[in-house]
Design a protein around this motif. Structure first.
Motif, PDB file in Angstrom:
ATOM      1  N   PHE A 195       0.798  -1.226   0.000  1.00  0.00           N
ATOM      2  CA  PHE A 195       0.000   0.000   0.000  1.00  0.00           C
ATOM      3  C   PHE A 195       0.832   1.279   0.000  1.00  0.00           C
ATOM      4  CE2 PHE A 195      -2.850  -3.314   1.385  1.00  0.00           C
ATOM      5  CZ  PHE A 195      -3.981  -3.021   0.657  1.00  0.00           C
ATOM      6  N   GLY A 196       2.030   1.218   0.572  1.00  0.00           N
ATOM      7  CA  GLY A 196       2.885   2.402   0.570  1.00  0.00           C
ATOM      8  C   GLY A 196       3.577   2.630  -0.761  1.00  0.00           C
ATOM      9  N   ASP A 197       3.959   1.528  -1.422  1.00  0.00           N
ATOM     10  CA  ASP A 197       4.666   1.638  -2.696  1.00  0.00           C
ATOM     11  C   ASP A 197       3.738   1.379  -3.889  1.00  0.00           C
ATOM     12  OD1 ASP A 197       6.959   2.129  -1.255  1.00  0.00           O
ATOM     13  OD2 ASP A 197       7.801   0.120  -1.525  1.00  0.00           O
ATOM     14  N   VAL A 198       3.216   0.143  -3.995  1.00  0.00           N
ATOM     15  CA  VAL A 198       2.490  -0.245  -5.212  1.00  0.00           C
ATOM     16  C   VAL A 198       1.162   0.499  -5.356  1.00  0.00           C
ATOM     17  CG1 VAL A 198       1.528  -2.161  -6.524  1.00  0.00           C
ATOM     18  CG2 VAL A 198       3.596  -2.514  -5.160  1.00  0.00           C
ATOM     19  N   TYR A 199       0.361   0.526  -4.312  1.00  0.00           N
ATOM     20  CA  TYR A 199      -0.941   1.186  -4.417  1.00  0.00           C
ATOM     21  C   TYR A 199      -0.829   2.703  -4.528  1.00  0.00           C
ATOM     22  CZ  TYR A 199      -4.432  -2.502  -3.988  1.00  0.00           C
ATOM     23  OH  TYR A 199      -5.270  -3.568  -4.239  1.00  0.00           O
ATOM     24  N   SER A 200       0.323   3.249  -4.214  1.00  0.00           N
ATOM     25  CA  SER A 200       0.518   4.698  -4.324  1.00  0.00           C
ATOM     26  C   SER A 200       1.003   5.130  -5.704  1.00  0.00           C
ATOM     27  CB  SER A 200       1.524   5.170  -3.255  1.00  0.00           C
ATOM     28  OG  SER A 200       1.025   4.926  -1.962  1.00  0.00           O
ATOM     29  N   ARG A 201       1.197   4.171  -6.604  1.00  0.00           N
ATOM     30  CA  ARG A 201       1.620   4.497  -7.967  1.00  0.00           C
ATOM     31  C   ARG A 201       0.471   5.165  -8.727  1.00  0.00           C
ATOM     32  NH1 ARG A 201       6.049   1.510 -10.030  1.00  0.00           N
ATOM     33  NH2 ARG A 201       5.015   1.284 -12.039  1.00  0.00           N
ATOM     34  N   THR A 202       0.827   5.825  -9.815  1.00  0.00           N
ATOM     35  CA  THR A 202      -0.171   6.589 -10.576  1.00  0.00           C
ATOM     36  C   THR A 202      -0.444   6.004 -11.956  1.00  0.00           C
ATOM     37  OG1 THR A 202       1.575   8.079 -11.384  1.00  0.00           O
ATOM     38  CG2 THR A 202       0.396   8.740  -9.381  1.00  0.00           C
ATOM     39  N   ASP A 203       0.072   4.779 -12.232  1.00  0.00           N
ATOM     40  CA  ASP A 203      -0.102   4.228 -13.571  1.00  0.00           C
ATOM     41  C   ASP A 203      -1.495   3.647 -13.808  1.00  0.00           C
ATOM     42  OD1 ASP A 203       0.483   2.226 -11.752  1.00  0.00           O
ATOM     43  OD2 ASP A 203       2.390   1.699 -12.689  1.00  0.00           O
ATOM     44  N   LEU A 204      -2.202   3.258 -12.745  1.00  0.00           N
ATOM     45  CA  LEU A 204      -3.564   2.728 -12.855  1.00  0.00           C
ATOM     46  C   LEU A 204      -4.480   3.470 -11.909  1.00  0.00           C
ATOM     47  CD1 LEU A 204      -2.810  -1.129 -12.651  1.00  0.00           C
ATOM     48  CD2 LEU A 204      -3.177   0.213 -14.741  1.00  0.00           C
ATOM     49  N   ASP A 205      -5.718   3.691 -12.336  1.00  0.00           N
ATOM     50  CA  ASP A 205      -6.699   4.225 -11.394  1.00  0.00           C
ATOM     51  C   ASP A 205      -7.063   3.116 -10.418  1.00  0.00           C
ATOM     52  OD1 ASP A 205      -9.530   2.968 -12.242  1.00  0.00           O
ATOM     53  OD2 ASP A 205      -8.404   3.434 -14.054  1.00  0.00           O
ATOM     54  N   LEU A 206      -7.623   3.476  -9.268  1.00  0.00           N
ATOM     55  CA  LEU A 206      -7.847   2.511  -8.196  1.00  0.00           C
ATOM     56  C   LEU A 206      -8.826   1.404  -8.594  1.00  0.00           C
ATOM     57  CD1 LEU A 206      -7.326   1.543  -5.342  1.00  0.00           C
ATOM     58  CD2 LEU A 206      -9.084   3.148  -4.534  1.00  0.00           C
ATOM     59  N   LYS A 207      -9.876   1.743  -9.332  1.00  0.00           N
ATOM     60  CA  LYS A 207     -10.840   0.711  -9.727  1.00  0.00           C
ATOM     61  C   LYS A 207     -10.178  -0.335 -10.618  1.00  0.00           C
ATOM     62  CE  LYS A 207     -14.202   1.180 -12.843  1.00  0.00           C
ATOM     63  NZ  LYS A 207     -15.474   1.589 -13.476  1.00  0.00           N
ATOM     64  N   THR A 208      -9.389   0.108 -11.598  1.00  0.00           N
ATOM     65  CA  THR A 208      -8.685  -0.836 -12.467  1.00  0.00           C
ATOM     66  C   THR A 208      -7.712  -1.671 -11.662  1.00  0.00           C
ATOM     67  OG1 THR A 208      -8.881   0.668 -14.355  1.00  0.00           O
ATOM     68  CG2 THR A 208      -7.219  -1.061 -14.511  1.00  0.00           C
ATOM     69  N   ARG A 209      -7.028  -1.045 -10.722  1.00  0.00           N
ATOM     70  CA  ARG A 209      -6.076  -1.752  -9.869  1.00  0.00           C
ATOM     71  C   ARG A 209      -6.767  -2.889  -9.109  1.00  0.00           C
ATOM     72  NH1 ARG A 209      -1.116  -0.301  -8.807  1.00  0.00           N
ATOM     73  NH2 ARG A 209      -1.366   1.833  -9.537  1.00  0.00           N
ATOM     74  N   GLU A 210      -7.961  -2.619  -8.595  1.00  0.00           N
ATOM     75  CA  GLU A 210      -8.697  -3.643  -7.847  1.00  0.00           C
ATOM     76  C   GLU A 210      -9.204  -4.759  -8.771  1.00  0.00           C
ATOM     77  OE1 GLU A 210      -9.171  -4.085  -4.477  1.00  0.00           O
ATOM     78  OE2 GLU A 210      -7.596  -2.583  -4.422  1.00  0.00           O
ATOM     79  N   LEU A 211      -9.684  -4.404  -9.948  1.00  0.00           N
ATOM     80  CA  LEU A 211     -10.148  -5.426 -10.892  1.00  0.00           C
ATOM     81  C   LEU A 211      -8.994  -6.318 -11.340  1.00  0.00           C
ATOM     82  CD1 LEU A 211     -12.661  -3.378 -13.107  1.00  0.00           C
ATOM     83  CD2 LEU A 211     -13.195  -4.967 -11.240  1.00  0.00           C
ATOM     84  N   VAL A 212      -7.829  -5.722 -11.516  1.00  0.00           N
ATOM     85  CA  VAL A 212      -6.635  -6.472 -11.920  1.00  0.00           C
ATOM     86  C   VAL A 212      -6.231  -7.468 -10.843  1.00  0.00           C
ATOM     87  CG1 VAL A 212      -4.129  -6.183 -12.163  1.00  0.00           C
ATOM     88  CG2 VAL A 212      -5.685  -4.843 -13.594  1.00  0.00           C
ATOM     89  N   ILE A 213      -6.262  -7.042  -9.577  1.00  0.00           N
ATOM     90  CA  ILE A 213      -5.824  -7.949  -8.514  1.00  0.00           C
ATOM     91  C   ILE A 213      -6.857  -9.046  -8.283  1.00  0.00           C
ATOM     92  CG2 ILE A 213      -6.712  -6.903  -6.373  1.00  0.00           C
ATOM     93  CD1 ILE A 213      -3.703  -7.108  -5.390  1.00  0.00           C
TER      94      ILE A 213
END
Length: 299
Positions: A195-213
């Motif tokens: 959450f400090g490193d990967v989730y703080s990146r700006t390459d994906l919006d949060l919804k896409t990030r969650e669907l990907v995981i």
């Protein structure tokens, strides 16, 4: 429990000419003439080649629950989670993702996200495979255009704690309590790195990030069930709809198999609202008919 009708129906002509629809979709998505693709199966299993066109592209890719770019990013995530088995999936779908509008940063962002559930060595192999099929200027991993936040070495735990609470709705200390009697250091690593490193990146919006995981977790089979149960609610918090979540799990069936997708759909249904406890009946009509799924639960 009665079956809930889906708002994401298969195209009306589903039994009319799936092959024609699949051929048109395949050519549009990949840029490859369908007959050229089918030639690769003619001396081994021409029926299987036809099934790919009819089911994968005629049925699944013709659904409206996900836009094409998201669909491609999701299948790249699932392929990456499969490890060596999914390398050809990545090499095939990275170019189609670019055709659908995905950027280099988004593709590498997806593969970075997959490392959370599938492991760093798996992600490294997937990143290498993606780099091989991207344009020459994209043959290296992400540079500072998608850098970790500037304060990366300043206070990763504080940033991770704030991100974790915002993403999950769970106080960080409550989450860490689950590790205090076993491996408190590991709990801290989750907060700092995930959450400090990967989730703080700006390459994906949060919804896409969650669907990907969710897609990566589903592809892992039984290993990923807890991933699905944890991240379906966070995906909803990020704005994902029921149709999008089940659309992702339907897409995963293409590379991870129908039994794997059924288990993932069942897990997702368990943590969604009561009115969402049923798998998409239109995709799994045959399984419902055969009694393999009852009331949205694989049996």
């Amino acid at each position: 429990m009665s079956v809930v009708n889906s708002s994401v129906a298969l195209p009306a002509e589903v039994s009319k000419d799936r092959f024609a629809r699949g051929s048109a979709t395949f050519a549009a998505v990949t840029g490859i003439p369908t007959e050229e693709y089918l030639d690769g199966f003619k001396d081994s299993s021409p029926d299987f080649g036809r099934y790919v066109i009819e089911w994968v592209f005629g049925d699944v890719y013709s659904r409206t629950d996900l836009d094409l770019k998201t669909r491609e990013l999701v299948i790249i995530a699932a392929g990456a989670a499969l490890g060596a088995t999914g390398i050809d999936v990545i090499k095939f779908h990275v170019p189609t993702a670019v055709r659908a509008g995905a950027t280099r940063d988004q593709i590498f962002g997806v593969l970075t996200q997959v490392a959370i559930v599938a492991g760093v060595p798996t992600a490294i192999a997937a990143i290498s495979a993606a780099a091989q099929v991207l344009e020459p200027h994209s043959q290296v991993a992400d540079d500072s255009s998608v850098a970790l936040p500037a304060e990366v070495s300043k206070d990763r735990f504080a940033r991770g704690s704030a991100t974790f609470a915002a993403v999950t709705g769970i106080p960080t200390e409550e989450y860490l309590d689950g590790f205090k009697d076993s491996s408190p250091d590991f709990g801290r690593y989750v907060i700092e790195w995930v959450f400090g490193d990967v989730y703080s990146r700006t390459d994906l919006d949060l919804k896409t990030r969650e669907l990907v995981i969710i897609a990566a977790g589903a592809a892992l089979g039984a290993t990923g069930i807890d991933v699905i149960k944890f991240h379906v609610p966070t995906a909803v918090r990020a704005g994902a709809t029921r149709d999008q979540i089940f659309g992702v799990l339907t897409q995963v069936a293409i590379v991870a198999g129908v039994p794997t997708a059924i288990a993932a759909i069942s897990a997702a249904a368990q943590v969604l609202e009561p009115h969402s406890q049923v798998a998409d009946p239109l995709l799994f009509t045959g399984l419902l008919r055969d009694g393999l799924i009852r009331d949205g639960v694989a049996g």
